[in-house]
Design a protein around this motif. Structure first.
Motif, PDB file in Angstrom:
ATOM      1  N   SER A 189       4.285   3.593  -1.298  1.00 18.45           N
ATOM      2  CA  SER A 189       5.099   3.818  -2.492  1.00 18.45           C
ATOM      3  C   SER A 189       6.494   4.278  -2.084  1.00 18.45           C
ATOM      4  CB  SER A 189       4.450   4.868  -3.385  1.00 18.45           C
ATOM      5  OG  SER A 189       4.460   6.121  -2.748  1.00 18.45           O
ATOM      6  N   GLY A 235      -5.090  -2.881  -6.059  1.00 20.55           N
ATOM      7  CA  GLY A 235      -6.394  -2.237  -6.065  1.00 20.55           C
ATOM      8  C   GLY A 235      -7.280  -2.719  -4.933  1.00 20.55           C
ATOM      9  N   VAL A 295     -10.879   3.681  -7.305  1.00 22.92           N
ATOM     10  CA  VAL A 295      -9.755   2.751  -7.387  1.00 22.92           C
ATOM     11  C   VAL A 295      -9.841   2.077  -8.748  1.00 22.92           C
ATOM     12  CG1 VAL A 295      -8.661   0.702  -6.413  1.00 22.92           C
ATOM     13  CG2 VAL A 295      -9.763   2.378  -4.890  1.00 22.92           C
ATOM     14  N   ALA A 340     -10.255  11.690  -5.131  1.00 17.65           N
ATOM     15  CA  ALA A 340      -8.932  11.056  -5.102  1.00 17.65           C
ATOM     16  C   ALA A 340      -8.983   9.846  -6.022  1.00 17.65           C
ATOM     17  CB  ALA A 340      -8.569  10.642  -3.687  1.00 17.65           C
ATOM     18  N   LEU A 364       0.288   6.002  -0.413  1.00 19.61           N
ATOM     19  CA  LEU A 364      -0.296   6.524  -1.637  1.00 19.61           C
ATOM     20  C   LEU A 364      -1.431   7.483  -1.315  1.00 19.61           C
ATOM     21  CD1 LEU A 364      -0.451   3.223  -3.681  1.00 19.61           C
ATOM     22  CD2 LEU A 364       1.124   5.108  -4.020  1.00 19.61           C
ATOM     23  N   VAL A 365      -2.235   7.128  -0.331  1.00 22.72           N
ATOM     24  CA  VAL A 365      -3.332   7.967   0.122  1.00 22.72           C
ATOM     25  C   VAL A 365      -3.138   8.147   1.617  1.00 22.72           C
ATOM     26  CG1 VAL A 365      -5.824   8.176   0.384  1.00 22.72           C
ATOM     27  CG2 VAL A 365      -4.879   7.047  -1.633  1.00 22.72           C
ATOM     28  N   ALA A 419      -5.900  -1.521  -1.552  1.00 20.74           N
ATOM     29  CA  ALA A 419      -6.208  -0.104  -1.348  1.00 20.74           C
ATOM     30  C   ALA A 419      -7.666   0.070  -0.969  1.00 20.74           C
ATOM     31  CB  ALA A 419      -5.882   0.698  -2.607  1.00 20.74           C
ATOM     32  N   VAL A 469      -6.878   6.302  -7.221  1.00 28.39           N
ATOM     33  CA  VAL A 469      -5.823   5.317  -7.009  1.00 28.39           C
ATOM     34  C   VAL A 469      -5.685   4.526  -8.308  1.00 28.39           C
ATOM     35  CG1 VAL A 469      -5.066   3.295  -5.695  1.00 28.39           C
ATOM     36  CG2 VAL A 469      -6.347   5.125  -4.543  1.00 28.39           C
ATOM     37  N   PHE A 519       0.823  -1.200   0.000  1.00 27.60           N
ATOM     38  CA  PHE A 519       0.000   0.000   0.000  1.00 27.60           C
ATOM     39  C   PHE A 519       0.863   1.257   0.000  1.00 27.60           C
ATOM     40  CE2 PHE A 519      -3.851   2.190   0.338  1.00 27.60           C
ATOM     41  CZ  PHE A 519      -3.802   3.127   1.327  1.00 27.60           C
ATOM     42  N   VAL A 570     -13.411   8.272  -3.662  1.00 28.64           N
ATOM     43  CA  VAL A 570     -12.147   7.696  -4.100  1.00 28.64           C
ATOM     44  C   VAL A 570     -12.435   6.629  -5.142  1.00 28.64           C
ATOM     45  CG1 VAL A 570     -10.041   6.475  -3.415  1.00 28.64           C
ATOM     46  CG2 VAL A 570     -11.108   8.102  -1.830  1.00 28.64           C
ATOM     47  N   LEU A 597      -8.616   1.540   2.644  1.00 23.92           N
ATOM     48  CA  LEU A 597      -9.356   2.801   2.740  1.00 23.92           C
ATOM     49  C   LEU A 597     -10.638   2.631   3.546  1.00 23.92           C
ATOM     50  CD1 LEU A 597      -8.784   4.204  -0.826  1.00 23.92           C
ATOM     51  CD2 LEU A 597      -8.184   5.354   1.307  1.00 23.92           C
ATOM     52  N   ALA A 637      -4.169   1.545  -9.896  1.00 27.09           N
ATOM     53  CA  ALA A 637      -3.549   0.266  -9.546  1.00 27.09           C
ATOM     54  C   ALA A 637      -3.843  -0.716 -10.671  1.00 27.09           C
ATOM     55  CB  ALA A 637      -4.092  -0.226  -8.206  1.00 27.09           C
TER      56      ALA A 637
END
Length: 161
Positions: free
Chosen positions: A15, A58, A51, A143, A27-28, A61, A145, A13, A49, A65, A147
């Protein structure tokens, strides 16, 4: 953004290289979500968000979240397939060593209280905060993501790798 060590239990999760000191950053950042949610910019409404991708990153995340941000986020999963296939065991399938695990993405999304669209993300407009999907539709986000993973290509021509 906050930093954590590379030995964090949710390594996929995080980076690499986001911080100047070489530490890993999320990342978030949940603190950013909390600040936006509490600060009036979002008027207490959930942050949407999106994804993009139904693979390991994915899904992780999506679950992270939901677990960390709770009802402060409205989650959307966009993925081209209808299931996640846990592939490390797939090579052993012909030898009856184990069975490949398959998880329906609609079920995974439902368990994370997320919308699921079986589509691909074709374009991203970062200024308008909109992704265009393969059916020509648009999905707005606060936001995003990305992935989307990688695509396997043969290393040696005419050989199984």
């Amino acid at each position: 953004m906050s930093s954590v060590s590379a030995s964090h239990p949710m390594d996929s999760f995080w980076s690499n290289g986001a911080a100047d000191d070489g530490s890993w950053s999320p990342l978030v950042d949940i603190e950013d979500i909390e600040d936006a949610w509490k600060g009036g910019a979002m008027s207490g409404s959930p942050i949407r968000v999106v994804v993009a991708g139904g693979g390991v990153a994915g899904l992780e995340a999506l679950m992270a979240l939901r677990a960390l941000a709770g009802d402060r986020v409205e989650l959307v999963l966009v993925a081209p397939d209808d299931e996640f296939v846990y592939r490390p065991l797939s090579a052993n399938e012909p030898y009856a060593v184990g069975r490949t695990r398959r998880i329906p993405l609609d079920r995974a999304a439902r368990e994370a209280e997320a919308e699921f669209f079986r589509l691909t993300v074709e374009t991203v407009d970062p200024v308008a905060h909109v992704v265009t999907t393969s059916d020509g539709g648009e999905v707005e986000y606060d936001a995003l993501v990305l992935a989307v993973g990688a695509q396997a290509v043969p290393v040696v021509a005419r050989a199984m790798t």
